[in-house]
Design an enzyme around this catalytic site. Structure first.
Site, PDB file in Angstrom:
ATOM      1  N   GLU A   1       6.057  17.429 131.985  1.00  0.00           N
ATOM      2  CA  GLU A   1       6.114  17.612 133.432  1.00  0.00           C
ATOM      3  C   GLU A   1       7.026  16.581 134.083  1.00  0.00           C
ATOM      4  OE1 GLU A   1       4.878  20.203 134.817  1.00  0.00           O
ATOM      5  OE2 GLU A   1       3.916  20.878 132.959  1.00  0.00           O
TER       6      GLU A   1
ATOM      7  N   HIS B   1      10.655  17.586 134.159  1.00  0.00           N
ATOM      8  CA  HIS B   1      11.125  18.434 135.256  1.00  0.00           C
ATOM      9  C   HIS B   1      11.639  17.579 136.418  1.00  0.00           C
ATOM     10  CE1 HIS B   1      10.057  22.255 133.557  1.00  0.00           C
ATOM     11  NE2 HIS B   1       8.791  21.910 133.380  1.00  0.00           N
TER      12      HIS B   1
ATOM     13  N   ASP C   1      11.075  19.875 127.596  1.00  0.00           N
ATOM     14  CA  ASP C   1      10.585  19.606 126.244  1.00  0.00           C
ATOM     15  C   ASP C   1      11.388  18.492 125.589  1.00  0.00           C
ATOM     16  OD1 ASP C   1       8.580  21.481 126.334  1.00  0.00           O
ATOM     17  OD2 ASP C   1       9.676  23.019 125.217  1.00  0.00           O
TER      18      ASP C   1
END
Length: 427
Positions: free
Chosen positions: A284, A287, A371
């Site tokens: 997260e 991002h 990722d």
């Protein structure tokens, strides 16, 4: 082009796009059902050591059940859309309210509210079936009828308290701000979206869920250290009682600016190891590191600006109304602003369905980048094992149809994500 010819052209284009879009979505869903069912009994070789046949079958059955139910929803949704537009439903509702209330702001707000209320009532049986039949059958539903009804009441009250004033402001701008009303309305809409990012975590979300500060000292120290290492600041770390409503697991960031916070589902913390929690959080954080949130907001700003500009032009064209089954109030001075808003919201998705793969592809690219960032900050093995647990816990199929994936999936399928991690290919 005359207004009557333009009206006929719009009717034909709308009907054609609706039929082609429905056929395309039915074809894609049918492919997904056949592909998943065909591979139901065989766990892919890459997952044979980690996913049981029983879990794989459950994911396949869950996916197929939802897809078949989705076919019914699609058919019903298309029928309702035709009913609102070409078959005259929205026109009837507008005329009935005109006779009852007369023209003006009250009638326009009543039209918007009536449309939302009727649409929500029509969708209610599908929501109930999804929650209390499908989710219940596969062991995911944890919500009680009482809690479900409480959520419904809160949503209605909150929607009315926020939506009606916002709608009134935009409708007022449409009638009072001149030919460039759409630019002012766009500014209001964007301001509302940014404000919602600020107030949602602290005022709205707690109306539906309980958020407790993360109490586990070891987890809090690890997570805080990871965020500091990644240059990320959050206002707090919270655990949400997701298990009250569902057995699904997740973690997310919410808020904007100073109101940013990290939220873990209690089901996620109970299922993942400490290293796996770190890896999911690092994903997260990826991002944010790659500015995906800002890029998404910038894209939203640009697309909504184009949409408001298009609506500003269409709202002055009589053929826009008649071509979609509505008789506009162009002669008696009564406003058509609410009609224009509703017709635009009904028609746009019919035409934009064909470009949705572009947005899905961009989203999958962002997931690969997140990722890769997570692997650079934590353990790739932990991220892989965490993803497998999440796929299993959420009964996500490991064998989706490749064409269906390209069109719909916002996240890459497990096989692609794990293969990319194992190969070390950069995002």
């Amino acid at each position: 082009m005359s207004a009557s010819l333009a009206s006929l052209s719009l009717t034909g284009a709308f009907a054609l796009a609706l039929v082609l879009g429905l056929a395309l979505r039915f074809w894609l869903a049918s492919r997904q059902i056949r592909h998943v069912a065909r591979h139901r009994d065989t766990v892919p070789a890459a997952f044979a050591q980690t996913i049981t046949t029983q879990a794989h079958r459950k994911a396949a059955d869950y996916t197929v059940t939802k897809a078949r139910f989705g076919l019914l929803e699609m058919a019903f949704g298309a029928a309702v859309l035709l009913g609102w537009t070409l078959l005259g439903g929205l026109d009837w509702l507008n005329q009935a309210l005109m006779q009852w209330i007369g023209g003006g702001m009250a009638q326009q707000l009543a039209l918007l509210a009536g449309f939302v209320l009727i649409g929500s009532l029509l969708e209610l049986p599908f929501s109930l079936y999804q929650t209390f039949v499908i989710e219940e059958r596969f062991g995911f539903n944890k919500i009680t009828p009482k809690l479900w009804f409480s959520d419904l009441v809160k949503s209605v009250v909150l929607g009315a308290a926020i939506g009606l004033p916002l709608a009134a402001l935009i409708l007022w701008l449409m009638g009072a701000a001149g030919s460039l009303w759409w630019l002012w309305a766009w500014g209001v809409w964007m301001g509302f979206n940014l404000l919602a990012q600020l107030i949602y975590p602290t005022f709205i979300a707690p109306l539906f869920n309980k958020f407790q500060p993360l109490e586990d000292d070891a987890t809090r120290e690890r997570v805080t250290s990871l965020m500091q290492r990644c240059g990320f600041k959050a206002r707090g770390l919270f655990v949400m009682d997701g298990s009250r409503r569902s057995a699904h697991s997740n973690a997310y960031f919410t808020g904007f600016g100073a109101s940013k916070r990290v939220v873990f589902y209690d089901t996620l913390l109970a299922r993942l190891s400490p290293g796996e929690v770190d890896a999911v959080l690092a994903h997260e954080l990826g991002h944010f590191r790659h500015n995906h949130i800002r890029k998404m907001l910038a894209g939203l700003f640009a697309m909504s600006l184009a949409g408001f500009a298009l609506l500003g032009w269409l709202s002055t064209q009589s053929w826009f109304y008649t071509g979609l089954g509505v008789t506009p109030n162009l002669q008696d001075g009564a406003p058509n602003d609410a009609l224009a808003l509703l017709l635009f919201l009904l028609a746009v998705p019919v035409f934009t369905v064909f470009i949705s793969p572009l947005f899905a592809q961009l989203s999958r690219k962002h997931e690969f980048e997140a990722d890769a960032y997570a692997i650079s900050q934590t353990s790739g093995a932990d991220l892989s094992s965490a993803l497998l647990k999440l796929y299993e816990d959420n009964a996500s199929t490991l064998t989706p149809d490749p064409v269906f994936v390209k069109f719909y999936y916002s996240h890459p399928p497990a096989s692609e994500r794990l293969a990319r991690m194992a190969s070390g290919v950069p995002a």
